[in-house]
Design a protein around this motif. Structure first.
Motif, mmCIF file in Angstrom:
data_model
loop_
_atom_site.group_PDB
_atom_site.id
_atom_site.type_symbol
_atom_site.label_atom_id
_atom_site.label_comp_id
_atom_site.label_asym_id
_atom_site.label_seq_id
_atom_site.Cartn_x
_atom_site.Cartn_y
_atom_site.Cartn_z
ATOM 1 N N ILE A 1 -6.587 11.894 0.751
ATOM 2 C CA ILE A 1 -5.456 10.972 0.651
ATOM 3 C C ILE A 1 -5.754 9.963 -0.462
ATOM 4 O O ILE A 1 -6.824 9.349 -0.486
ATOM 5 C CB ILE A 1 -5.238 10.180 1.970
ATOM 6 N N LEU A 2 -4.805 9.810 -1.378
ATOM 7 C CA LEU A 2 -4.894 8.773 -2.397
ATOM 8 C C LEU A 2 -4.156 7.552 -1.867
ATOM 9 O O LEU A 2 -2.974 7.624 -1.542
ATOM 10 C CB LEU A 2 -4.253 9.243 -3.706
ATOM 11 N N VAL A 3 -4.875 6.423 -1.761
ATOM 12 C CA VAL A 3 -4.281 5.173 -1.298
ATOM 13 C C VAL A 3 -4.244 4.216 -2.488
ATOM 14 O O VAL A 3 -5.280 3.931 -3.088
ATOM 15 C CB VAL A 3 -5.105 4.550 -0.140
ATOM 16 N N THR B 1 0.831 -1.202 0.000
ATOM 17 C CA THR B 1 0.000 0.000 0.000
ATOM 18 C C THR B 1 0.868 1.254 0.000
ATOM 19 O O THR B 1 1.868 1.312 0.707
ATOM 20 C CB THR B 1 -0.904 0.007 1.255
ATOM 21 N N LEU B 2 0.474 2.227 -0.803
ATOM 22 C CA LEU B 2 1.152 3.525 -0.866
ATOM 23 C C LEU B 2 0.113 4.613 -0.592
ATOM 24 O O LEU B 2 -1.035 4.488 -1.024
ATOM 25 C CB LEU B 2 1.757 3.732 -2.255
ATOM 26 N N GLU B 3 0.513 5.654 0.120
ATOM 27 C CA GLU B 3 -0.415 6.739 0.430
ATOM 28 C C GLU B 3 0.193 8.082 0.025
ATOM 29 O O GLU B 3 1.369 8.336 0.272
ATOM 30 C CB GLU B 3 -0.746 6.763 1.926
ATOM 31 N N TYR B 4 -0.655 8.926 -0.579
ATOM 32 C CA TYR B 4 -0.220 10.243 -1.030
ATOM 33 C C TYR B 4 -1.269 11.288 -0.669
ATOM 34 O O TYR B 4 -2.431 11.149 -1.062
ATOM 35 C CB TYR B 4 -0.040 10.264 -2.567
ATOM 36 N N PRO B 5 -0.881 12.342 0.058
ATOM 37 C CA PRO B 5 -1.817 13.444 0.292
ATOM 38 C C PRO B 5 -2.024 14.213 -1.008
ATOM 39 O O PRO B 5 -1.073 14.422 -1.766
ATOM 40 C CB PRO B 5 -1.124 14.308 1.345
#
Length: 127
Positions: free
Chosen positions: A95-97, A8-12
């Motif tokens: 947040i894009l997960v 999993t990657l998370e990006y604001p």
């Protein structure tokens, strides 16, 4: 062959969930950042890069402004890649997960590839 595992990657993101959702769920939106050419027919998306043979993915599941899940047709049924849009409770930030599958020794490289793609997405979104 070792079994792939999910990561999993998370990006604001500085944009509304509805705008982000368009970039994650429509051929026009995906073509802005994910692939050079994207077509869709009957929930099967064709992604082309550098004029090559298209890779096909099925749109497995979606929820408006919340998430989209695709499954590459050439991979096992239990493998997918997913874009989820979350809001933080305190700051209300979007947040894009991203969830995807890779061999354990390839997760770092795959993560860097996503990082590159997401940078392009952010550029298109004006982030």
């Amino acid at each position: 062959m070792s079994k792939k595992q999910i990561y999993t990657l998370e990006y604001p993101v500085r944009c509304s969930p509805s705008i982000l959702y368009e970039f994650l769920s429509t051929p026009a939106g995906l073509q802005e950042w994910f692939a050079d050419k994207v077509d869709e027919r009957d929930n099967i998306f064709s992604f082309s890069w550098n004029g090559g043979t298209p890779d096909k993915a099925e749109l497995v599941e979606k929820e408006l402004d919340k998430f989209v899940r695709y499954r590459w047709l050439h991979l096992p049924k239990e493998e997918f890649f997913e874009f989820k849009i979350e809001k933080t409770e305190i700051t209300n930030q979007t947040i894009l997960v991203i969830k995807d599958f890779a061999e354990k020794n390839e997760i770092k490289d795959q993560s860097q590839l996503w990082e590159y793609q997401v940078k392009d997405l952010f550029h298109r979104l004006g982030n």
